[in-house]
Design an enzyme around this catalytic site. Structure first.
Site, PDB file in Angstrom:
ATOM      1  N   PRO A  13      45.634 -12.683 -13.227  1.00 40.57           N
ATOM      2  CA  PRO A  13      45.636 -12.282 -14.425  1.00 40.57           C
ATOM      3  C   PRO A  13      46.452 -13.239 -15.502  1.00 40.57           C
ATOM      4  O   PRO A  13      47.433 -13.651 -15.194  1.00 40.57           O
ATOM      5  CB  PRO A  13      46.563 -10.918 -14.374  1.00 40.57           C
ATOM      6  CG  PRO A  13      47.298 -11.266 -13.063  1.00 40.57           C
ATOM      7  CD  PRO A  13      46.428 -12.120 -12.171  1.00 40.57           C
ATOM      8  N   GLN A  66      45.388  -5.055 -13.838  1.00 42.32           N
ATOM      9  CA  GLN A  66      46.635  -5.075 -14.035  1.00 42.32           C
ATOM     10  C   GLN A  66      47.583  -4.301 -14.832  1.00 42.32           C
ATOM     11  O   GLN A  66      47.368  -4.352 -15.947  1.00 42.32           O
ATOM     12  CB  GLN A  66      47.251  -6.527 -13.819  1.00 42.32           C
ATOM     13  CG  GLN A  66      48.699  -6.775 -13.538  1.00 42.32           C
ATOM     14  CD  GLN A  66      49.002  -8.040 -13.605  1.00 42.32           C
ATOM     15  OE1 GLN A  66      49.344  -8.624 -14.532  1.00 42.32           O
ATOM     16  NE2 GLN A  66      49.491  -8.596 -12.285  1.00 42.32           N
ATOM     17  N   CYS A  96      56.022 -10.874 -14.007  1.00 46.38           N
ATOM     18  CA  CYS A  96      56.307 -11.287 -15.343  1.00 46.38           C
ATOM     19  C   CYS A  96      57.639 -11.238 -15.447  1.00 46.38           C
ATOM     20  O   CYS A  96      58.506 -10.214 -15.676  1.00 46.38           O
ATOM     21  CB  CYS A  96      55.573 -10.455 -16.476  1.00 46.38           C
ATOM     22  SG  CYS A  96      55.647 -11.202 -17.947  1.00 46.38           S
ATOM     23  N   LYS A 134      51.420  -7.466  -7.337  1.00 52.09           N
ATOM     24  CA  LYS A 134      51.584  -9.017  -7.433  1.00 52.09           C
ATOM     25  C   LYS A 134      53.137  -9.195  -7.858  1.00 52.09           C
ATOM     26  O   LYS A 134      53.435  -8.742  -8.799  1.00 52.09           O
ATOM     27  CB  LYS A 134      50.749  -9.451  -8.549  1.00 52.09           C
ATOM     28  CG  LYS A 134      50.933 -11.246  -8.786  1.00 52.09           C
ATOM     29  CD  LYS A 134      49.767 -11.459 -10.009  1.00 52.09           C
ATOM     30  CE  LYS A 134      49.811 -12.973 -10.030  1.00 52.09           C
ATOM     31  NZ  LYS A 134      50.831 -13.244 -11.309  1.00 52.09           N
ATOM     32  N   HIS A 166      52.812 -14.908  -6.199  1.00 48.98           N
ATOM     33  CA  HIS A 166      52.991 -16.289  -6.813  1.00 48.98           C
ATOM     34  C   HIS A 166      54.529 -16.856  -6.137  1.00 48.98           C
ATOM     35  O   HIS A 166      55.550 -16.318  -6.224  1.00 48.98           O
ATOM     36  CB  HIS A 166      53.622 -15.929  -8.272  1.00 48.98           C
ATOM     37  CG  HIS A 166      53.676 -16.947  -9.111  1.00 48.98           C
ATOM     38  ND1 HIS A 166      53.937 -16.939 -10.541  1.00 48.98           N
ATOM     39  CD2 HIS A 166      53.724 -18.385  -8.963  1.00 48.98           C
ATOM     40  CE1 HIS A 166      53.909 -18.057 -10.921  1.00 48.98           C
ATOM     41  NE2 HIS A 166      53.891 -18.813 -10.203  1.00 48.98           N
ATOM     42  N   ASN A 206      49.334 -17.844  -4.726  1.00 52.75           N
ATOM     43  CA  ASN A 206      49.342 -18.073  -5.846  1.00 52.75           C
ATOM     44  C   ASN A 206      50.404 -19.042  -6.303  1.00 52.75           C
ATOM     45  O   ASN A 206      51.457 -18.784  -5.778  1.00 52.75           O
ATOM     46  CB  ASN A 206      49.235 -16.712  -6.752  1.00 52.75           C
ATOM     47  CG  ASN A 206      49.505 -16.990  -8.289  1.00 52.75           C
ATOM     48  OD1 ASN A 206      50.164 -16.630  -9.003  1.00 52.75           O
ATOM     49  ND2 ASN A 206      48.332 -17.952  -8.856  1.00 52.75           N
ATOM     50  N   GLY A 207      50.024 -19.822  -7.252  1.00 56.24           N
ATOM     51  CA  GLY A 207      51.025 -20.875  -7.791  1.00 56.24           C
ATOM     52  C   GLY A 207      50.681 -22.187  -7.624  1.00 56.24           C
ATOM     53  O   GLY A 207      50.577 -22.768  -6.180  1.00 56.24           O
ATOM     54  N   GLY A 208      50.413 -22.952  -8.476  1.00 52.55           N
ATOM     55  CA  GLY A 208      50.371 -24.507  -8.410  1.00 52.55           C
ATOM     56  C   GLY A 208      49.212 -24.881  -7.612  1.00 52.55           C
ATOM     57  O   GLY A 208      48.977 -26.117  -7.411  1.00 52.55           O
ATOM     58  N   GLY A 228      45.539 -19.464 -11.502  1.00 46.32           N
ATOM     59  CA  GLY A 228      45.601 -19.153 -13.145  1.00 46.32           C
ATOM     60  C   GLY A 228      45.211 -20.075 -13.905  1.00 46.32           C
ATOM     61  O   GLY A 228      43.847 -20.562 -14.339  1.00 46.32           O
TER      62      GLY A 228
HETATM   63  C1  LIG Z   1      48.986 -17.836 -20.308  1.00 43.11           C
HETATM   64  C2  LIG Z   1      49.363 -17.134 -19.144  1.00 43.11           C
HETATM   65  C3  LIG Z   1      49.202 -15.746 -19.138  1.00 43.11           C
HETATM   66  C4  LIG Z   1      49.598 -15.074 -17.819  1.00 43.11           C
HETATM   67  N1  LIG Z   1      49.833 -13.723 -18.101  1.00 43.11           N
HETATM   68  C5  LIG Z   1      49.949 -13.081 -16.595  1.00 43.11           C
HETATM   69  C6  LIG Z   1      50.144 -11.674 -16.608  1.00 43.11           C
HETATM   70  O1  LIG Z   1      49.288 -10.894 -17.746  1.00 43.11           O
HETATM   71  N2  LIG Z   1      49.992 -10.827 -15.500  1.00 43.11           N
HETATM   72  C7  LIG Z   1      50.333 -11.727 -14.261  1.00 43.11           C
HETATM   73  O2  LIG Z   1      50.757 -11.051 -13.112  1.00 43.11           O
HETATM   74  N3  LIG Z   1      50.405 -13.115 -14.273  1.00 43.11           N
HETATM   75  C8  LIG Z   1      50.407 -13.659 -15.805  1.00 43.11           C
HETATM   76  N4  LIG Z   1      50.566 -14.837 -15.747  1.00 43.11           N
HETATM   77  C9  LIG Z   1      50.854 -15.680 -14.233  1.00 43.11           C
HETATM   78  C10 LIG Z   1      49.386 -16.297 -13.494  1.00 43.11           C
HETATM   79  O3  LIG Z   1      49.067 -15.087 -13.008  1.00 43.11           O
HETATM   80  C11 LIG Z   1      49.928 -16.763 -12.288  1.00 43.11           C
HETATM   81  O4  LIG Z   1      50.791 -15.919 -11.356  1.00 43.11           O
HETATM   82  C12 LIG Z   1      50.722 -18.291 -12.624  1.00 43.11           C
HETATM   83  O5  LIG Z   1      50.044 -19.019 -13.717  1.00 43.11           O
HETATM   84  C13 LIG Z   1      50.828 -19.230 -11.319  1.00 43.11           C
HETATM   85  O6  LIG Z   1      49.551 -19.618 -10.919  1.00 43.11           O
HETATM   86  P1  LIG Z   1      48.922 -20.971 -11.505  1.00 43.11           P
HETATM   87  O7  LIG Z   1      49.752 -22.147 -10.983  1.00 43.11           O
HETATM   88  O8  LIG Z   1      47.475 -21.136 -10.579  1.00 43.11           O
HETATM   89  O9  LIG Z   1      48.598 -21.117 -13.034  1.00 43.11           O
HETATM   90  C14 LIG Z   1      50.124 -15.833 -16.601  1.00 43.11           C
HETATM   91  C15 LIG Z   1      49.989 -17.171 -16.754  1.00 43.11           C
HETATM   92  C16 LIG Z   1      49.545 -17.904 -17.790  1.00 43.11           C
HETATM   93  C17 LIG Z   1      49.317 -19.215 -17.706  1.00 43.11           C
END
Ligand SMILES: Cc1cc2nc3c(=O)[nH]c(=O)nc-3n(C[C@H](O)[C@H](O)[C@H](O)COP(=O)(O)O)c2cc1C
Length: 327
Positions: A13, A66, A96, A134, A166, A206-208, A228
């Site tokens: 998300p 979500q 968040c 999450k 995450h 999730n993450g990175g 993400g």
């Molecule tokens: C622009 C942006 C908006 C995000 N909004 C949400 C959100 O609405 N809900 C949520 O659970 N995480 C949100 N996240 C976090 C992502 O879901 C994810 O947990 C985080 O980016 C780590 O994953 P990644 O390293 O693959 O980017 C957001 C991330 C980004 C970059």
């Protein structure tokens, strides 16, 4: 144990990004990846007059809605709304770290109150729709496996079977939400360890995760992965997911037909949302393609003029000329 293979590859998300328009594009590129909405605050979900526009689910399944919130009655209503809009799952955001979200008593700050999180998850359950969580691995600058384990011990009493982690802490003061996605160190071992204790829960990592090669390798050890920013920047990677992860033979071709499909959908939304929001997912098509500057500035000009037809023609032309690079 339920079959969770549908969640092998999830698109995280992302507020401002995983709009209905982005999900439309993702769904054209992959029939199988598990999708998410942006986080929607429970009060907005219940009271918004624009509900259809915010949470539209135009057969984007499998897809989770979500929600952010901690009012138990509101959450109950949200679950029923998600069911009525044909979502497969409702997911509670406990990750968040933004100030606004903390003020509303939801998001990552809820990790301080594991009993309340368990009650929230119980309120979301209505026997019609899957409920998931999450979360982060902890709060503050120090990591502490015991804290994470005790949190999962409590929330798992709700009976939930899917937890997206995450795998870094959330730091609630002093750094921004975007820094909260890079400064706290990642620790995937928290997820591996908790899985040993709860083999019947699917823990999605999730993450990175920053390449598909990393995905293939992580899937040997984890129930699923959630990406993400990699997809935010380069959604066209999704065309490889069905074949390489879900072992489907079909590979989606990036061609003029794909552009037509997308425009057919967004044309029904003109006037309801900004042209930029309608187009921005597709404009990531230029990611990594050399010499696309000319196209981008031309599109910018057409956006100013509000001319969707010219933009569609230009993108079809771009795809025609760059077929080899795009496929
Ligand atoms: C622009 C942006 C908006 C995000 N909004 C949400 C959100 O609405 N809900 C949520 O659970 N995480 C949100 N996240 C976090 C992502 O879901 C994810 O947990 C985080 O980016 C780590 O994953 P990644 O390293 O693959 O980017 C957001 C991330 C980004 C970059």
């Amino acid at each position: 144990m339920q079959d969770n293979s549908i969640r092998l590859f999830c698109v995280a998300p992302m507020m401002g990004y995983t709009t209905p328009y982005a999900r439309k594009l993702y769904r054209i590129l992959t029939k199988k990846a598990f999708l998410f909405t942006e986080m929607i605050a429970s009060k907005s979900l219940i009271n918004s007059k624009n509900k259809d526009l915010i949470i539209e689910n135009d057969r984007h399944n499998p897809v989770a809605l979500q929600v952010g919130g901690s009012d138990l009655n509101d959450l109950k209503k949200c679950s029923n709304i998600a069911y009525s809009y044909n979502y497969d799952e409702i997911n509670l955001n406990v990750g968040c770290p933004s100030k606004a979200v903390q003020k509303g008593s939801f998001g990552a700050c809820l990790m301080k109150d594991k009993v309340l999180v368990r009650q929230c998850l119980e309120s979301l359950q209505n026997n019609k729709i899957e409920v998931s969580l999450k979360c982060r691995i902890g709060l503050g600058r120090k990591t502490n496996y015991e804290f994470f384990e005790e949190f999962i011990d409590e929330v798992s009493k709700s009976g939930i079977k899917i937890i997206y982690v995450h795998a870094r802490n959330a730091i609630l003061t002093g750094i921004s939400p975007s820094q909260n996605r890079s400064i706290p160190p990642l620790d995937y071992t928290f997820v591996s360890r908790i899985k040993l204790k709860y083999p019947n829960i699917s823990f999605i990592l999730n993450g990175g995760i920053n390449s598909l090669d990393m995905v293939y390798s992580l899937l040997k050890d984890y129930d699923g992965v959630m990406l993400g920013r990699l997809i935010q920047h380069n959604p066209f990677l999704l065309k490889q997911v069905d074949k390489n992860i879900y072992l489907d033979d079909k590979v989606i071709d990036v061609n003029e037909g794909l552009i037509e499909d997308y425009f057919e959908y967004i044309k029904t939304k003109t006037g309801l949302d900004s042209m930029f929001r309608l187009l921005s997912p597709l404009l990531q098509i230029f990611f990594g393609i050399p010499n696309s500057k000319m196209y981008k500035s031309q599109i910018h000009e057409y956006i100013q003029k509000g001319n969707l037809i010219l933009i569609e023609e230009l993108l079809k032309n771009f795809v025609k000329q760059n077929k080899i690079l795009l496929n």
